[in-house]
Design a protein around this motif. Structure first.
Motif, mmCIF file in Angstrom:
data_model
loop_
_atom_site.group_PDB
_atom_site.id
_atom_site.type_symbol
_atom_site.label_atom_id
_atom_site.label_comp_id
_atom_site.label_asym_id
_atom_site.label_seq_id
_atom_site.Cartn_x
_atom_site.Cartn_y
_atom_site.Cartn_z
ATOM 1 N N PRO A 185 0.767 -1.176 -0.255
ATOM 2 C CA PRO A 185 -0.220 -0.062 -0.081
ATOM 3 C C PRO A 185 0.887 1.387 -0.034
ATOM 4 N N LEU A 186 1.890 1.359 0.675
ATOM 5 C CA LEU A 186 2.852 2.355 0.720
ATOM 6 C C LEU A 186 3.390 2.946 -0.548
ATOM 7 N N GLN A 187 4.020 1.740 -1.242
ATOM 8 C CA GLN A 187 4.440 1.644 -2.489
ATOM 9 C C GLN A 187 3.604 2.254 -3.349
ATOM 10 N N ILE A 188 2.317 1.796 -3.470
ATOM 11 C CA ILE A 188 1.338 2.140 -4.159
ATOM 12 C C ILE A 188 1.003 3.866 -4.140
ATOM 13 N N ILE A 189 0.944 4.397 -2.828
ATOM 14 C CA ILE A 189 0.760 5.710 -2.530
ATOM 15 C C ILE A 189 2.130 6.432 -3.332
ATOM 16 N N ARG A 190 3.132 5.985 -2.868
ATOM 17 C CA ARG A 190 4.237 6.905 -3.288
ATOM 18 C C ARG A 190 4.515 6.876 -4.636
ATOM 19 N N LYS A 191 4.696 5.655 -5.304
ATOM 20 C CA LYS A 191 4.929 5.526 -6.700
ATOM 21 C C LYS A 191 3.904 5.541 -7.802
ATOM 22 N N VAL A 192 2.359 5.621 -7.163
ATOM 23 C CA VAL A 192 1.382 5.503 -8.181
ATOM 24 C C VAL A 192 0.479 6.633 -7.806
ATOM 25 N N LEU A 193 -0.079 6.643 -6.823
ATOM 26 C CA LEU A 193 -1.173 7.696 -6.466
ATOM 27 C C LEU A 193 -0.617 9.086 -6.440
ATOM 28 N N ILE A 194 0.537 9.319 -5.775
ATOM 29 C CA ILE A 194 1.077 10.686 -5.743
ATOM 30 C C ILE A 194 1.480 11.326 -7.097
ATOM 31 N N PRO A 195 2.249 10.319 -7.957
ATOM 32 C CA PRO A 195 2.861 11.044 -9.112
ATOM 33 C C PRO A 195 1.688 11.149 -10.131
ATOM 34 N N GLU A 196 0.515 10.160 -10.291
ATOM 35 C CA GLU A 196 -0.480 10.417 -11.069
ATOM 36 C C GLU A 196 -1.384 11.526 -10.740
ATOM 37 N N ALA A 197 -1.503 11.699 -9.369
ATOM 38 C CA ALA A 197 -2.413 13.024 -8.963
ATOM 39 C C ALA A 197 -1.687 14.189 -9.086
ATOM 40 N N LEU A 198 -0.381 14.145 -9.324
ATOM 41 C CA LEU A 198 0.330 15.456 -9.132
ATOM 42 C C LEU A 198 -0.153 16.703 -9.856
ATOM 43 N N PRO A 199 -0.656 16.360 -11.096
ATOM 44 C CA PRO A 199 -0.983 17.675 -11.861
ATOM 45 C C PRO A 199 -2.394 18.400 -11.232
ATOM 46 N N GLY A 200 -3.252 17.222 -10.640
ATOM 47 C CA GLY A 200 -4.205 17.780 -9.736
ATOM 48 C C GLY A 200 -3.970 18.511 -8.503
ATOM 49 N N ILE A 201 -2.978 17.861 -8.034
ATOM 50 C CA ILE A 201 -2.448 18.519 -6.618
ATOM 51 C C ILE A 201 -1.832 19.814 -6.754
ATOM 52 N N THR A 202 -1.161 19.893 -7.981
ATOM 53 C CA THR A 202 -0.618 21.189 -8.254
ATOM 54 C C THR A 202 -1.473 22.348 -8.474
ATOM 55 N N LEU A 203 -2.480 21.971 -9.123
ATOM 56 C CA LEU A 203 -3.823 22.998 -9.453
ATOM 57 C C LEU A 203 -4.399 23.129 -7.963
ATOM 58 N N GLY A 204 -4.570 22.131 -7.291
ATOM 59 C CA GLY A 204 -5.295 22.310 -6.006
ATOM 60 C C GLY A 204 -4.432 23.565 -4.973
ATOM 61 N N LEU A 205 -3.321 23.180 -5.012
ATOM 62 C CA LEU A 205 -2.316 23.989 -4.400
ATOM 63 C C LEU A 205 -2.411 25.428 -4.776
ATOM 64 N N THR A 206 -2.427 25.548 -6.080
ATOM 65 C CA THR A 206 -2.479 27.092 -6.784
ATOM 66 C C THR A 206 -3.862 27.556 -6.364
ATOM 67 N N LEU A 207 -4.806 26.841 -6.502
ATOM 68 C CA LEU A 207 -6.125 27.499 -5.579
ATOM 69 C C LEU A 207 -6.193 27.704 -4.381
ATOM 70 N N ALA A 208 -5.370 27.032 -3.703
ATOM 71 C CA ALA A 208 -5.272 27.481 -2.235
ATOM 72 C C ALA A 208 -4.278 28.708 -1.627
ATOM 73 N N VAL A 209 -3.379 28.733 -2.524
ATOM 74 C CA VAL A 209 -2.626 30.106 -2.490
ATOM 75 C C VAL A 209 -3.419 31.171 -2.953
ATOM 76 N N VAL A 210 -4.041 31.109 -4.148
ATOM 77 C CA VAL A 210 -4.950 32.246 -4.417
ATOM 78 C C VAL A 210 -6.038 32.735 -3.316
ATOM 79 N N SER A 211 -6.446 31.602 -2.692
ATOM 80 C CA SER A 211 -7.477 31.856 -1.613
ATOM 81 C C SER A 211 -6.684 32.451 -0.348
ATOM 82 N N LEU A 212 -5.498 31.972 -0.044
ATOM 83 C CA LEU A 212 -4.701 32.734 0.873
ATOM 84 C C LEU A 212 -4.446 34.157 0.553
#
Length: 224
Positions: A130-157
């Motif tokens: 499970p931890l390998q899947i989180i580190r090597k699959v989930l987070i890398p694949e979700a990175l574009p969405g996470i980046t856009l989410g963090l952008t939205l968070a900074v704009v809100s801040l």
């Protein structure tokens, strides 16, 4: 516009950038793992723990439900405990961070949930933990969405940082209230608004550019 006013605008802009940068970084440090855990701890997920997920979700939702201006006032004793004061730029970082953490957590959770479940099943079939899947699959694949989410968070801040000017915080919001509103100087208010718009546009453009850069699915122009 006088040189003194330009200096005040510059100082207030730097204060705003300081507040947003520190609170955004702290919000990401705490919010990112919370968001990942919320995504993988529901029933049937990689780290299934429904009871903990429910409690953590309730805490996140409760914090997000409090209007920011009320949150700032409500946690004044906690802000004093952490920063030694309840006014000023450093003190404003405390409520900004507390507001950012649950917001970022939910954005990260949503980005993780959008990852194709087939990738997870394929990783499981190859014997990944499970931890390998989180580190090597989930987070890398979700990175574009996470980046856009963090952008939205900074704009809100950036918007929140202007709001803390009403309760003793410094930065552009404080300058706009003290000079633009209380001293009837519309040119100051206009300058503050323009600077905030420029900051938001720059952050949005940078975030979208980074999201495209880390998106493995996006087509790349290849030279011949």
């Amino acid at each position: 516009m006088s040189a003194n006013l330009i200096n005040m605008l510059l100082e207030a802009t730097l204060q705003t950038l300081y507040m947003v940068a520190i609170s955004g970084a702290l919000g990401t440090i705490f919010g990112l793992p919370i968001g990942v855990y919320l995504a993988v701890s529901q029933r049937g997920e990689l780290l299934s723990s429904p009871a903990v997920n429910k409690v953590l979700g309730l805490v996140v939702n409760a914090t997000r439900s409090v209007p920011f201006i009320i949150l700032v006032v409500a946690i004044i004793p906690f802000t004093r405990l952490i920063a030694g004061t309840s006014i000023g730029t450093t003190a404003a970082i405390v409520p900004l961070t507390i507001a950012a953490v649950p917001f970022i957590a939910r954005l990260v959770e949503n980005a993780i949930r959008e990852v194709d479940s087939g990738l997870i099943e394929a990783a499981r079939a190859m014997g990944a933990t499970p931890l390998q899947i989180i580190r090597k699959v989930l987070i890398p694949e979700a990175l574009p969405g996470i980046t856009l989410g963090l952008t939205l968070a900074v704009v809100s801040l950036i918007g929140y940082s202007a709001m803390v000017g009403a309760v003793g915080g410094e930065g552009l919001g404080d300058l706009g209230i003290r000079y633009g509103y209380q001293r009837f100087m519309p040119e100051v208010m206009l300058a503050v608004v323009v600077i905030l718009i420029v900051l938001v546009q720059q952050v949005q453009s940078l975030g979208e550019g980074l999201a495209r850069l880390v998106d493995k699915r996006a087509p790349r122009n290849r030279g011949r």
